[in-house]
Design an enzyme around this catalytic site. Structure first.
Site, mmCIF file in Angstrom:
data_model
loop_
_atom_site.group_PDB
_atom_site.id
_atom_site.type_symbol
_atom_site.label_atom_id
_atom_site.label_comp_id
_atom_site.label_asym_id
_atom_site.label_seq_id
_atom_site.Cartn_x
_atom_site.Cartn_y
_atom_site.Cartn_z
ATOM 1 N N ASN A 90 33.571 -34.840 -16.916
ATOM 2 C CA ASN A 90 34.927 -35.364 -17.067
ATOM 3 C C ASN A 90 34.934 -36.851 -16.725
ATOM 4 O O ASN A 90 34.274 -37.269 -15.770
ATOM 5 C CB ASN A 90 35.886 -34.620 -16.126
ATOM 6 C CG ASN A 90 35.965 -33.141 -16.445
ATOM 7 O OD1 ASN A 90 35.914 -32.753 -17.609
ATOM 8 N ND2 ASN A 90 36.080 -32.308 -15.420
ATOM 9 N N GLN A 97 38.872 -36.120 -14.477
ATOM 10 C CA GLN A 97 37.983 -36.412 -13.344
ATOM 11 C C GLN A 97 38.811 -36.589 -12.074
ATOM 12 O O GLN A 97 39.759 -37.381 -12.046
ATOM 13 C CB GLN A 97 37.184 -37.696 -13.631
ATOM 14 C CG GLN A 97 36.174 -38.008 -12.522
ATOM 15 C CD GLN A 97 35.295 -39.213 -12.865
ATOM 16 O OE1 GLN A 97 35.508 -39.907 -13.859
ATOM 17 N NE2 GLN A 97 34.297 -39.458 -12.025
ATOM 18 N N HIS A 103 29.373 -36.691 -12.112
ATOM 19 C CA HIS A 103 28.856 -35.328 -11.908
ATOM 20 C C HIS A 103 28.905 -34.542 -13.194
ATOM 21 O O HIS A 103 29.762 -34.741 -14.048
ATOM 22 C CB HIS A 103 29.621 -34.598 -10.805
ATOM 23 C CG HIS A 103 31.106 -34.616 -10.965
ATOM 24 N ND1 HIS A 103 31.877 -35.713 -10.656
ATOM 25 C CD2 HIS A 103 31.971 -33.676 -11.401
ATOM 26 C CE1 HIS A 103 33.145 -35.446 -10.884
ATOM 27 N NE2 HIS A 103 33.235 -34.213 -11.359
ATOM 28 N N LEU A 104 27.961 -33.618 -13.278
ATOM 29 C CA LEU A 104 27.851 -32.716 -14.413
ATOM 30 C C LEU A 104 28.226 -31.323 -13.920
ATOM 31 O O LEU A 104 27.642 -30.825 -12.953
ATOM 32 C CB LEU A 104 26.395 -32.747 -14.898
ATOM 33 C CG LEU A 104 26.008 -32.062 -16.192
ATOM 34 C CD1 LEU A 104 26.763 -32.634 -17.376
ATOM 35 C CD2 LEU A 104 24.493 -32.201 -16.401
HETATM 36 P P1 AMP Z 1 36.148 -33.220 -11.552
HETATM 37 O O1 AMP Z 1 37.543 -32.654 -11.548
HETATM 38 O O2 AMP Z 1 35.463 -33.180 -12.873
HETATM 39 O O3 AMP Z 1 36.119 -34.585 -10.899
HETATM 40 O O4 AMP Z 1 35.289 -32.236 -10.634
HETATM 41 C C1 AMP Z 1 35.302 -32.255 -9.253
HETATM 42 C C2 AMP Z 1 34.895 -30.884 -8.800
HETATM 43 O O5 AMP Z 1 34.511 -30.943 -7.441
HETATM 44 C C3 AMP Z 1 36.013 -29.828 -8.896
HETATM 45 O O6 AMP Z 1 35.591 -28.778 -9.753
HETATM 46 C C4 AMP Z 1 36.204 -29.386 -7.460
HETATM 47 O O7 AMP Z 1 36.498 -28.010 -7.346
HETATM 48 C C5 AMP Z 1 34.869 -29.734 -6.829
HETATM 49 N N1 AMP Z 1 34.908 -29.954 -5.414
HETATM 50 C C6 AMP Z 1 35.824 -30.651 -4.701
HETATM 51 N N2 AMP Z 1 35.516 -30.654 -3.401
HETATM 52 C C7 AMP Z 1 34.360 -29.943 -3.277
HETATM 53 C C8 AMP Z 1 33.531 -29.582 -2.170
HETATM 54 N N3 AMP Z 1 33.819 -29.963 -0.900
HETATM 55 N N4 AMP Z 1 32.427 -28.827 -2.400
HETATM 56 C C9 AMP Z 1 32.139 -28.434 -3.659
HETATM 57 N N5 AMP Z 1 32.872 -28.751 -4.754
HETATM 58 C C10 AMP Z 1 33.974 -29.487 -4.547
#
Ligand code: AMP
Ligand code: ZN
Length: 117
Positions: A90, A97, A103-104
């Site tokens: 994203n 995002q 991140h992937l």
């Molecule tokens: P995005 O929305 O593409 O930026 O993805 C960020 C992702 O990080 C989301 O799917 C969240 O659920 C995940 N996320 C947020 N905080 C954590 C955390 N502490 N550990 C693991 N995943 C997380």
């Protein structure tokens, strides 16, 4: 490695915030998403802080390779290689995002749908 001290994923890379790590190399870390959207939902990040796709520079390209190599290893370990899976990146607001560290997403273990929401 210089990181962004305010970045959630940098803190995970530095083990300042706990996560369930499933794969690690010198360049990449993969951990289970805290809010999984599929039976397998793993976030794969470069250890280097790169905010988003448009910040990737030529010298960083080996880090992008590292994300896909990690993905290929993880789908073997999670036994979803042959059934299939989805990789998603994203970018910024309209892309959905929420964490500004590249991140992937690796999603699998269920039927995916298209178009995505
Ligand atoms: P995005 O929305 O593409 O930026 O993805 C960020 C992702 O990080 C989301 O799917 C969240 O659920 C995940 N996320 C947020 N905080 C954590 C955390 N502490 N550990 C693991 N995943 C997380
Ligand atoms: Zn970061």
């Amino acid at each position: 490695m210089v990181q962004d001290p305010s970045c959630l994923f940098c803190k995970i890379v530095e083990r300042k915030i706990p996560s369930t790590v499933v794969y690690e190399t010198d360049d990449a870390l993969a951990f289970r998403d805290i809010h999984p959207q599929a039976p397998v939902h793993i976030v794969i990040v470069p250890k280097k802080h790169i905010p988003t796709i448009t910040d990737v520079t030529l010298p960083d390209l080996h880090l992008i390779n590292a994300l896909f190599v990690a993905g290929n290893r993880i789908v073997e370990e999670e036994q979803i290689r042959d059934k299939g899976f989805r990789l998603v990146m994203n970018c910024r607001r309209d892309g959905g995002q929420t964490v500004d560290h590249l991140h992937l997403h690796l999603l699998g273990g269920r039927q995916m749908h298209w178009p995505p929401g």
